[in-house]
Design a protein around this motif. Sequence first.
Motif, mmCIF file in Angstrom:
data_model
loop_
_atom_site.group_PDB
_atom_site.id
_atom_site.type_symbol
_atom_site.label_atom_id
_atom_site.label_comp_id
_atom_site.label_asym_id
_atom_site.label_seq_id
_atom_site.Cartn_x
_atom_site.Cartn_y
_atom_site.Cartn_z
ATOM 1 N N GLY A 67 0.799 -1.219 0.000
ATOM 2 C CA GLY A 67 0.000 0.000 0.000
ATOM 3 C C GLY A 67 0.828 1.264 0.000
ATOM 4 N N GLY A 68 0.302 2.289 -0.562
ATOM 5 C CA GLY A 68 0.932 3.592 -0.493
ATOM 6 C C GLY A 68 2.128 3.778 -1.393
ATOM 7 N N GLY A 69 2.512 2.774 -2.152
ATOM 8 C CA GLY A 69 3.691 2.912 -2.973
ATOM 9 C C GLY A 69 3.391 3.128 -4.434
ATOM 10 N N ALA A 70 2.499 2.325 -4.999
ATOM 11 C CA ALA A 70 2.197 2.413 -6.423
ATOM 12 C C ALA A 70 1.175 3.511 -6.694
ATOM 13 C CB ALA A 70 1.665 1.070 -6.915
ATOM 14 N N VAL A 71 0.988 3.826 -7.952
ATOM 15 C CA VAL A 71 -0.041 4.776 -8.348
ATOM 16 C C VAL A 71 -1.208 4.000 -8.939
ATOM 17 C CG1 VAL A 71 -0.628 6.666 -9.899
ATOM 18 C CG2 VAL A 71 1.605 6.610 -8.771
ATOM 19 N N LEU A 72 -2.386 4.156 -8.342
ATOM 20 C CA LEU A 72 -3.580 3.483 -8.812
ATOM 21 C C LEU A 72 -4.416 4.440 -9.645
ATOM 22 C CD1 LEU A 72 -4.737 1.647 -5.565
ATOM 23 C CD2 LEU A 72 -3.479 0.699 -7.478
ATOM 24 N N GLY A 73 -5.245 3.892 -10.533
ATOM 25 C CA GLY A 73 -6.211 4.716 -11.232
ATOM 26 C C GLY A 73 -7.392 4.975 -10.322
ATOM 27 N N THR A 74 -7.602 6.206 -9.942
ATOM 28 C CA THR A 74 -8.747 6.549 -9.115
ATOM 29 C C THR A 74 -9.839 7.079 -10.031
ATOM 30 O OG1 THR A 74 -7.371 7.049 -7.219
ATOM 31 C CG2 THR A 74 -9.577 7.968 -7.210
ATOM 32 N N ILE A 75 -10.951 6.418 -10.084
ATOM 33 C CA ILE A 75 -11.971 6.672 -11.080
ATOM 34 C C ILE A 75 -12.787 7.907 -10.722
ATOM 35 C CG2 ILE A 75 -13.959 5.650 -12.252
ATOM 36 C CD1 ILE A 75 -12.794 2.918 -11.312
ATOM 37 N N THR A 76 -13.026 8.745 -11.710
ATOM 38 C CA THR A 76 -13.887 9.907 -11.497
ATOM 39 C C THR A 76 -15.246 9.723 -12.147
ATOM 40 O OG1 THR A 76 -12.997 11.013 -13.439
ATOM 41 C CG2 THR A 76 -11.923 11.473 -11.331
ATOM 42 N N GLU A 77 -15.360 8.795 -13.064
ATOM 43 C CA GLU A 77 -16.639 8.498 -13.729
ATOM 44 C C GLU A 77 -16.818 6.987 -13.739
ATOM 45 O OE1 GLU A 77 -19.936 8.239 -14.962
ATOM 46 O OE2 GLU A 77 -19.374 10.338 -15.232
ATOM 47 N N PHE A 155 -9.654 3.822 -2.000
ATOM 48 C CA PHE A 155 -9.429 3.494 -3.411
ATOM 49 C C PHE A 155 -10.374 4.218 -4.373
ATOM 50 C CE2 PHE A 155 -8.416 -0.305 -0.803
ATOM 51 C CZ PHE A 155 -7.038 -0.215 -0.892
ATOM 52 N N TYR A 156 -11.025 5.300 -3.915
ATOM 53 C CA TYR A 156 -11.774 6.138 -4.845
ATOM 54 C C TYR A 156 -11.622 7.615 -4.491
ATOM 55 C CZ TYR A 156 -15.361 5.463 -1.142
ATOM 56 O OH TYR A 156 -16.037 5.374 0.056
ATOM 57 N N ALA A 157 -10.521 7.955 -3.830
ATOM 58 C CA ALA A 157 -10.212 9.345 -3.476
ATOM 59 C C ALA A 157 -11.329 9.977 -2.672
ATOM 60 C CB ALA A 157 -9.897 10.170 -4.715
ATOM 61 N N GLY A 158 -11.819 9.229 -1.680
ATOM 62 C CA GLY A 158 -12.808 9.761 -0.760
ATOM 63 C C GLY A 158 -12.136 10.526 0.367
ATOM 64 N N PRO A 159 -12.870 10.815 1.431
ATOM 65 C CA PRO A 159 -12.312 11.635 2.513
ATOM 66 C C PRO A 159 -11.031 11.082 3.129
ATOM 67 C CG PRO A 159 -14.683 11.491 2.725
ATOM 68 C CD PRO A 159 -14.304 10.544 1.621
ATOM 69 N N ALA A 292 -18.650 2.093 -3.751
ATOM 70 C CA ALA A 292 -18.787 0.891 -2.931
ATOM 71 C C ALA A 292 -18.071 -0.291 -3.572
ATOM 72 C CB ALA A 292 -20.269 0.573 -2.724
ATOM 73 N N PHE A 293 -18.289 -0.500 -4.876
ATOM 74 C CA PHE A 293 -17.690 -1.645 -5.557
ATOM 75 C C PHE A 293 -16.175 -1.524 -5.653
ATOM 76 C CE2 PHE A 293 -21.858 -3.064 -7.202
ATOM 77 C CZ PHE A 293 -21.684 -4.440 -7.088
ATOM 78 N N ASN A 294 -15.655 -0.347 -6.004
ATOM 79 C CA ASN A 294 -14.207 -0.216 -6.146
ATOM 80 C C ASN A 294 -13.493 -0.331 -4.815
ATOM 81 O OD1 ASN A 294 -12.962 0.619 -8.995
ATOM 82 N ND2 ASN A 294 -15.107 1.221 -8.919
ATOM 83 N N GLY A 295 -14.009 0.319 -3.775
ATOM 84 C CA GLY A 295 -13.361 0.212 -2.473
ATOM 85 C C GLY A 295 -13.276 -1.222 -1.990
ATOM 86 N N MET A 296 -14.386 -1.931 -2.091
ATOM 87 C CA MET A 296 -14.451 -3.331 -1.672
ATOM 88 C C MET A 296 -13.577 -4.219 -2.541
ATOM 89 S SD MET A 296 -17.924 -5.669 -1.850
ATOM 90 C CE MET A 296 -18.314 -5.026 -3.481
ATOM 91 N N THR A 297 -13.678 -4.051 -3.864
ATOM 92 C CA THR A 297 -13.026 -4.988 -4.777
ATOM 93 C C THR A 297 -11.521 -4.787 -4.849
ATOM 94 O OG1 THR A 297 -15.085 -5.012 -6.064
ATOM 95 C CG2 THR A 297 -13.146 -5.976 -7.090
#
Length: 428
Positions: A67-77, A155-159, A292-297
């Motif tokens: 965690g915290g090392g790689a760059v993930l795609g954080t979805i906006t749509e 994993f979705y750039a939430g708070p 919900a789906f991205n955070g969980m999955t």
Amino acid sequence: MERRTRIWMGLGTALLVGGAGGNSPAIALQNPGLESEVQQAPALQPTRPRVLVAQAEAAGEGGPGEGGGAVLGTITEFRLSTNDSSAFSYDAKSQVSGYAALVYDTYAATNAAAQAFNDAVVVLQASPSDEALATARTAWLAARDAYLKTEAYQFYAGPVDIPTISADAPGGPIARLNGWPVNPAVIDAILTDTGQSLNFRAIARLNAVEPKANITTGLHVAEYLLWGADGALSASAFEGDAGARRGEYLASVTRLFVNDTGALVAAWAPGVGNNYRASVESMDQRNALGRAFNGMTVLIGYEIPLRRIGAALFPANENFQPSPFSATSEADNAASFAGARAVYFDTGLDALVKATNAELAAKIEAGFDRATKALGAMDAPYARFLAPASGSPERTTGEEAARALTDLARDLRQAANQLGVLVVVPGM
């Protein structure tokens, strides 16, 4: 319109709130002197179906390899495009509301556990004793268990994991909460340097700076301060001048954890109108379900099997466990997974998937049971699963847990896609 937001934040609280059209979160700043700037981009022209993906830092918990090392795609749509106007026609209002309620309740429980932990630390700091130390350790275990159940809300750039923009804009509190593995030498150096302030703001500024593995805040720093490197720390370690510094450091770590989890509670509180929860509840339902789906999955299919279990197997790492000082690491992955399971079953997502594809829903339910059993087999002592020999029962157990999790994640992604929701799991 696509909306891009740049935020400058200090250590203080910042909460995500609804953006234009209810689909793009913006930031509500809670501290004076902080600024935000919103830039409007040209309207997107309708062409072939596409998805919009922004880049954000991974929201995992640990140092190198976890965690915290790689760059993930954080979805906006999150809405998958279609030319069929009747596609993806369903009502998920109860699932969106259920998810928001679950997140709030779990963060509230975490903050309550953090407050109880803080109270126990205050007693230990004031009057060190074996009883006070035991009580503080029990409270730490409860706070850790409560927090781990929130890890599916990343994993979705939430708070919790607003992306870091610069050194002056550190984003969400994720890096301060539960980072590991902790380096005892770093903590000991801070304790022995009497010129180093132990104010919670000071230790937060030191956290994961140079190098990034130097973690100075969070639950596992508190763990080290309570148990010591060998797990046998006595209450006398909190006596005298050196003990007073240890107690002060522990109190600051705990206070910071209380403050940060309190901000997350506020972000998801009901009936506020301008916080992140209000934004999610006003979004297009597929965009809300995407969170919900991205955070969980991502937690199930990437963070736990690859960046936690896999990091101890490929390549082998004998030191890679989250809770070595308290010798309770076996409980960590199971608690995180339980939080992800709650996202699926406690919000009504299971019923929504079943209404769309009953066969796939049954497969997912069996997958959750398989993964629960596989993680449970990674029991104490957890060190057996760090760098196990090729072909050994321990390696087989770890590999089965990783397979069970990634297989489940693939099925969850398929279920989301059939609901018109995009899910992106790194490496999958």
